[in-house]
Design a protein around this motif. Structure first.
Motif, PDB file in Angstrom:
ATOM      1  N   LEU A 220     -47.514 -14.051 -80.214  1.00  0.00           N
ATOM      2  CA  LEU A 220     -46.489 -13.664 -79.942  1.00  0.00           C
ATOM      3  C   LEU A 220     -45.859 -13.808 -78.726  1.00  0.00           C
ATOM      4  N   SER A 221     -46.954 -14.263 -77.457  1.00  0.00           N
ATOM      5  CA  SER A 221     -45.692 -14.535 -76.167  1.00  0.00           C
ATOM      6  C   SER A 221     -45.226 -15.724 -76.537  1.00  0.00           C
ATOM      7  N   THR A 222     -45.760 -16.533 -77.544  1.00  0.00           N
ATOM      8  CA  THR A 222     -44.467 -17.970 -76.919  1.00  0.00           C
ATOM      9  C   THR A 222     -43.483 -17.747 -77.964  1.00  0.00           C
ATOM     10  N   SER A 223     -43.461 -16.960 -78.902  1.00  0.00           N
ATOM     11  CA  SER A 223     -41.777 -16.734 -80.209  1.00  0.00           C
ATOM     12  C   SER A 223     -41.369 -16.239 -79.188  1.00  0.00           C
ATOM     13  N   LEU A 224     -41.586 -15.076 -78.450  1.00  0.00           N
ATOM     14  CA  LEU A 224     -40.915 -14.076 -77.204  1.00  0.00           C
ATOM     15  C   LEU A 224     -40.833 -14.202 -75.463  1.00  0.00           C
ATOM     16  N   ASN A 225     -41.989 -15.895 -76.050  1.00  0.00           N
ATOM     17  CA  ASN A 225     -41.164 -16.073 -74.527  1.00  0.00           C
ATOM     18  C   ASN A 225     -41.871 -15.439 -73.909  1.00  0.00           C
ATOM     19  N   ASP A 226     -42.782 -14.746 -73.782  1.00  0.00           N
ATOM     20  CA  ASP A 226     -42.937 -13.725 -72.839  1.00  0.00           C
ATOM     21  C   ASP A 226     -44.658 -13.530 -72.468  1.00  0.00           C
ATOM     22  N   THR A 227     -44.739 -13.062 -71.040  1.00  0.00           N
ATOM     23  CA  THR A 227     -45.838 -13.017 -71.216  1.00  0.00           C
ATOM     24  C   THR A 227     -46.606 -11.010 -71.860  1.00  0.00           C
ATOM     25  N   LEU A 228     -45.959 -10.388 -71.702  1.00  0.00           N
ATOM     26  CA  LEU A 228     -45.980  -9.174 -72.075  1.00  0.00           C
ATOM     27  C   LEU A 228     -47.302  -8.782 -72.766  1.00  0.00           C
ATOM     28  N   PRO A 229     -47.326  -9.623 -73.869  1.00  0.00           N
ATOM     29  CA  PRO A 229     -48.197  -9.781 -75.185  1.00  0.00           C
ATOM     30  C   PRO A 229     -49.930  -9.198 -74.600  1.00  0.00           C
ATOM     31  N   TYR A 230     -50.155 -10.716 -73.405  1.00  0.00           N
ATOM     32  CA  TYR A 230     -51.358 -11.084 -72.564  1.00  0.00           C
ATOM     33  C   TYR A 230     -51.219  -9.260 -72.319  1.00  0.00           C
ATOM     34  N   GLN A 231     -49.961  -9.176 -71.501  1.00  0.00           N
ATOM     35  CA  GLN A 231     -50.681  -7.435 -71.121  1.00  0.00           C
ATOM     36  C   GLN A 231     -51.453  -7.099 -72.063  1.00  0.00           C
TER      37      GLN A 231
END
Length: 201
Positions: free
Chosen positions: A173-184
């Motif tokens: 998901l972080s790759t698809s969104l280009n966002d680190t929020l899924p890790y949080q």
């Protein structure tokens, strides 16, 4: 060290270190452009080797992809996000499990897990590469089950499997969104799962 030139006059270096340069070029180009898009000509150009030298080390592109997967899998500082934290001895088992979900350093483009990306690209076309990825992914939950047991989980096997699913989902998901929020979000969910698994029966 002997050098050769292409028709365009670009110097090519062979000899010692050529294999390492080819693998480093593969790490860079496969992450940025993908495996199928990256041709031998581009790999040899970035690695500064001749086509002949390339094929001396890797008889086919599939052989390179398989070597590349072993390379990134074994590199503790490489792009297989976060897994090296499981080997740290300065953290408790619980801390290691939670640290697995730490944010990646900020990047312009999040590339995701190179093993997962290779499995998608290699599906049905590169059986050796697909088998390497499957071996790693099947072994990954076991690497979580062991610290789960050490952390005091009443049922470490399901906890390890669930954390593996959570981790893989956060990566994708972080790759698809280009966002680190899924890790949080995944780290908070992991905390809940670990608390439930290690709390009173």
């Amino acid at each position: 060290m002997a050098t050769t030139e292409t028709a365009a006059g670009t110097p090519r270096r062979g000899g010692r270190g050529a294999r390492e340069r080819i693998l480093r070029a593969a790490v860079e180009l496969f992450a940025r452009d993908g495996i199928h898009v990256t041709g031998i000509a581009k790999l040899t150009d970035v690695a500064q080797v001749s086509t002949r030298t390339f094929y001396q080390h890797f008889p086919s592109k599939e052989a390179l992809v398989s070597a590349y997967l072993r390379y990134v899998e074994s590199d503790p500082e490489g792009p297989v996000h976060g897994e090296a934290v499981l080997e740290r001895t300065d953290l408790s088992a619980r801390e290691r499990l939670l640290a697995l979900f730490a944010d990646s350093p900020p990047a312009k483009v999040m590339r995701g897990c190179p093993l997962h990306n290779a499995a998608v690209e290699a599906a049905g076309t590169m059986p050796e590469a697909a088998a390497l990825v499957e071996r790693h992914k099947r072994g990954f939950p076991q690497r979580l089950i062991e610290p789960a047991a050490e952390a005091g989980a009443h049922e470490p096997e399901p906890l390890g499997r669930r954390l593996a699913v959570l981790f893989e989902g956060a990566n994708a998901l972080s790759t698809s969104l280009n966002d680190t929020l899924p890790y949080q979000d995944a780290r908070e969910l992991a905390r809940v799962l670990i608390n439930q698994a290690t709390g009173p029966n």
